[in-house]
Design a protein around this motif. Structure first.
Motif, mmCIF file in Angstrom:
data_model
loop_
_atom_site.group_PDB
_atom_site.id
_atom_site.type_symbol
_atom_site.label_atom_id
_atom_site.label_comp_id
_atom_site.label_asym_id
_atom_site.label_seq_id
_atom_site.Cartn_x
_atom_site.Cartn_y
_atom_site.Cartn_z
ATOM 1 N N ASP A 129 0.848 -1.198 0.000
ATOM 2 C CA ASP A 129 0.000 0.000 0.000
ATOM 3 C C ASP A 129 0.879 1.243 0.000
ATOM 4 N N THR A 138 -1.288 2.454 -4.341
ATOM 5 C CA THR A 138 -2.316 2.884 -3.391
ATOM 6 C C THR A 138 -3.585 3.317 -4.095
ATOM 7 N N TYR A 142 -5.111 -0.040 -6.763
ATOM 8 C CA TYR A 142 -5.600 -1.361 -6.373
ATOM 9 C C TYR A 142 -6.599 -1.299 -5.219
ATOM 10 N N PHE A 143 -7.545 -2.222 -5.242
ATOM 11 C CA PHE A 143 -8.507 -2.355 -4.157
ATOM 12 C C PHE A 143 -7.767 -2.767 -2.887
ATOM 13 N N ASP A 144 -8.361 -2.459 -1.756
ATOM 14 C CA ASP A 144 -7.750 -2.830 -0.474
ATOM 15 C C ASP A 144 -7.545 -4.339 -0.364
ATOM 16 N N THR A 145 -8.401 -5.095 -1.012
ATOM 17 C CA THR A 145 -8.315 -6.560 -0.986
ATOM 18 C C THR A 145 -6.938 -7.059 -1.395
ATOM 19 N N LYS A 193 -3.991 -5.219 -1.340
ATOM 20 C CA LYS A 193 -2.859 -4.470 -0.776
ATOM 21 C C LYS A 193 -2.535 -4.960 0.635
ATOM 22 N N TYR A 194 -1.253 -4.964 0.940
ATOM 23 C CA TYR A 194 -0.813 -5.254 2.309
ATOM 24 C C TYR A 194 -0.118 -4.006 2.861
ATOM 25 N N PRO A 195 -0.014 -3.854 4.179
ATOM 26 C CA PRO A 195 0.575 -2.642 4.766
ATOM 27 C C PRO A 195 1.991 -2.370 4.255
ATOM 28 N N GLN A 213 -11.225 -5.779 -10.321
ATOM 29 C CA GLN A 213 -9.983 -5.012 -10.260
ATOM 30 C C GLN A 213 -9.404 -4.814 -11.655
#
Length: 308
Positions: free
Chosen positions: A236, A241, A244-247, A249-251, A289
């Motif tokens: 992310d 950022t 892509y959808f939050d689904t 992404k990782y921190p 996506q």
């Protein structure tokens, strides 16, 4: 550089032969091209006005780009990039992240906190109020058709690293993950001399494409993976950022460096296992996506409208 020099020579021949007419358009698919200065020189002195367009990919203003790492903020490179920018009638960027990075580090010299007008000006730019700065997708509408034969291939527990092997791509994180997740097959694509067909076959067979990139102003390979139903796993940060959808992404802190990765390795491994175990259920989200990526970032409607 030899290729770009030949392009300048070809432009000179076009002017000398009378092939260039007032109102013609010149599109530079890489705006980091000294030839735009030669083009403006010929256009102005011969009184043949033309419109210039440049697509920005990266430059010394990005500290993670190879120019940023090796050359940095030396006056010659920063001033060269500024001259390219002002020579183009239209400057194209694929993401707002890239526009902000470019404006902050190059046009504003990295001193946004000392410029009281910085935030207001940036807001106007992102709202499209500066006609010479355009946020547009890249002209890659052909990619869906190119990859269509590889969509629907039988999947296996394959995880790909589809990026070039360079410091800003952090391939060492991927190699370490392979040691801690032996139940999956990990492949670094550039470890092999793959043909396009072989590479696309791997994409078609993969369930996941992985990124820990520290530099990315668009990112084609994760999009390619999504087109053929591979999970695009991205940090992310950067252009990811907004793309892509939050689904998917990782921190960001999980892979901000190899040292940071070692702290968060268990979290990253758990996330990968979740993706792989639930792959079938994720396919509808991958399709949504892909559609968003295609419409907003890999279709150059705004660019094309300026050339008409």
């Amino acid at each position: 550089n030899i290729y770009k020099a030949r392009q300048v020579e070809q432009m000179g021949r076009l002017f000398c032969s009378g092939a260039v007419k007032p109102g013609d358009h010149f599109l530079f698919t890489d705006a980091w091209h000294p030839g735009v200065i030669n083009l403006k020189y010929m256009s102005e002195l011969l009184n043949i006005p033309v419109t210039t367009h440049g697509l920005w990919h990266a430059g010394s203003y990005d500290p993670q780009d190879f120019l940023g790492r090796l050359v940095g903020n030396k006056p010659w490179v920063r001033n060269a990039e500024k001259s390219f920018f002002y020579a183009f009638d239209y400057n194209y960027f694929a993401t707002n992240f890239h526009i902000e990075l470019f404006h902050r580090e190059l046009i504003n010299g990295g001193f946004q906190t000392e410029n009281p007008w910085y935030e207001e000006e940036l807001k106007e730019i992102l709202n499209g109020e500066y006609p010479n700065i355009v946020r547009t997708g890249w002209p890659m509408e052909y990619m869906s058709d190119t990859l269509l034969p590889y969509k629907g291939m039988p999947k296996r527990d394959l995880i790909l690293f589809p990026h070039r092997i360079a410091p800003e791509k952090q391939v060492e994180i991927f190699r370490d993950l392979a040691e801690h997740l032996p139940q999956y097959e990990f492949v670094v694509c550039q470890d092999q001399q793959l043909t396009k067909n072989e590479y696309h076959n791997l994409l078609g067979e993969a369930k996941l494409v992985f990124s820990a990139n520290l530099q990315e102003t668009l990112g084609i390979s994760c999009y390619e993976g999504a087109v053929v139903d591979a999970v695009p796993m991205v940090p992310d940060r950067l252009s990811y950022t907004e793309m892509y959808f939050d689904t998917f992404k990782y921190p960001s802190e999980w892979t901000e460096s190899f040292e940071s990765y070692k702290v968060f390795r268990p979290n990253l491994c758990e996330k990968i296992i979740q993706y792989m175990d639930n792959y079938t259920h994720m396919i509808p989200s991958i399709h949504k996506q892909t559609e968003t990526l295609h419409e907003q970032f890999f279709s150059a409607a705004r660019l094309v409208n300026n050339i008409k």
